[in-house]
Write an enzyme that holds these catalytic residues in place. Structure first.
Site, PDB file in Angstrom:
ATOM      1  CB  CYS A   1      -0.906   0.029   1.229  1.00  0.00           C
ATOM      2  SG  CYS A   1      -1.998  -1.377   1.343  1.00  0.00           S
TER       3      CYS A   1
ATOM      4  NE  ARG B   1      -2.772  -4.496  -2.820  1.00  0.00           N
ATOM      5  CZ  ARG B   1      -2.238  -3.813  -1.798  1.00  0.00           C
ATOM      6  NH1 ARG B   1      -2.364  -2.515  -1.741  1.00  0.00           N
ATOM      7  NH2 ARG B   1      -1.584  -4.444  -0.842  1.00  0.00           N
TER       8      ARG B   1
HETATM    9  C1  BEZ Z   1       0.654  -4.644   1.869  1.00  0.00           C
HETATM   10  O1  BEZ Z   1       1.841  -4.835   1.908  1.00  0.00           O
HETATM   11  O2  BEZ Z   1       0.172  -3.565   1.530  1.00  0.00           O
HETATM   12  C2  BEZ Z   1      -0.260  -5.788   2.211  1.00  0.00           C
HETATM   13  C3  BEZ Z   1       0.122  -7.056   1.851  1.00  0.00           C
HETATM   14  C4  BEZ Z   1      -0.719  -8.122   2.163  1.00  0.00           C
HETATM   15  C5  BEZ Z   1      -1.918  -7.895   2.833  1.00  0.00           C
HETATM   16  C6  BEZ Z   1      -2.293  -6.587   3.152  1.00  0.00           C
HETATM   17  C7  BEZ Z   1      -1.465  -5.527   2.824  1.00  0.00           C
END
Ligand code: BEZ
Length: 241
Positions: free
Chosen positions: A58, A141
């Site tokens: 993110c 997402r």
């Molecule tokens: C992230 O790194 O943004 C992420 C990865 C896996 C699950 C939720 C967020």
């Protein structure tokens, strides 16, 4: 329930579809309160969700969105982010990004577009951003492209582990604007400067005319005709506002 609503564990989730009016909401954001879509009339909006603040994928995406914000603005498009976190978490995360995080040559990146706090999930539920098979507590997402009339024009969903492709998000926006402006469709992998597709012949007469040949069309067959569309003209028209 409406046809685009589903019930899971006694909670109602709606899934806006392409062509639907974008669901309305009022929300607290890192840039103050917003009323959507009324505050955004006359502009395109990319409304996107991410799973959580202070997570690496993110963070990389927020840096990219912030870095590209002026490019989207030139295409008359505003960005709005959302996650199921509170406003203080959002503020702390955006400050950390600016102060500490470097990614792909970017640093000191300030996120100036609104990030919605959605602890209650009121917006996430309206936009089908919670997909319980993936996560019951974090938004997937999602990317909603909403046009200047408040209509959902395209939707892309990615799972939690997959960072988005920003070339594709921008390409899709410009392609839809080009379709609207020039009344054409855009073929696979289209980018400004590539040939565009004109709508298939709707009568035998038009099919015959097209196969007889016209100055500006290139027809592989009666149903598959393309024409040139100048890159500078596309960019001038879609990036002018
Ligand atoms: C992230 O790194 O943004 C992420 C990865 C896996 C699950 C939720 C967020």
């Amino acid at each position: 329930m409406n046809t685009n609503e589903i019930e899971i564990d006694e909670q109602v989730f709606s899934m806006p579809r392409i062509g639907d009016k974008a669901p309305e909401f009022k929300a607290v954001t890192t840039q103050g309160e917003i009323n959507f879509p009324s505050d955004y009339k006359g502009k395109w909006t990319i409304l996107f969700s991410h799973p959580a603040d202070f997570t690496p994928v993110c963070t990389s995406e927020f840096m990219m969105f912030a870095h590209l914000e002026s490019k989207f603005k030139k295409a008359n498009c505003n960005l709005i982010g959302l996650s199921i976190d509170g406003i203080y978490s959002h503020i702390a995360w955006l400050r950390t990004i600016k102060d500490k995080i470097k990614f792909k040559g970017m640093k000191n990146i300030e996120v100036k577009f609104p990030l919605i706090e959605d602890i209650s999930m009121q917006v996430a539920k309206k936009y089908g951003m919670i997909q319980p098979g993936e996560s019951k507590t974090q938004a997937v997402r999602a990317v909603f492209f909403i046009d200047p009339n408040g209509i959902v024009r395209a939707i892309i969903y990615y799972p939690l582990s997959l960072g988005r492709n920003f070339d594709e998000i921008f390409r899709a926006l410009i392609a839809m604007q080009t379709s609207d402006k020039f009344n054409v469709a855009t073929p696979a992998d289209w980018n400004p400067g590539d040939d565009v597709i004109i709508s298939p012949a709707g009568s035998c007469g038009v099919a015959e005319e097209r196969m007889a040949g016209t100055d500006d069309l290139e027809c592989e067959d009666w149903f598959f005709c393309t024409k040139k569309l100048d890159k500078d003209l596309v960019l001038k028209e879609v990036l002018k506002s």
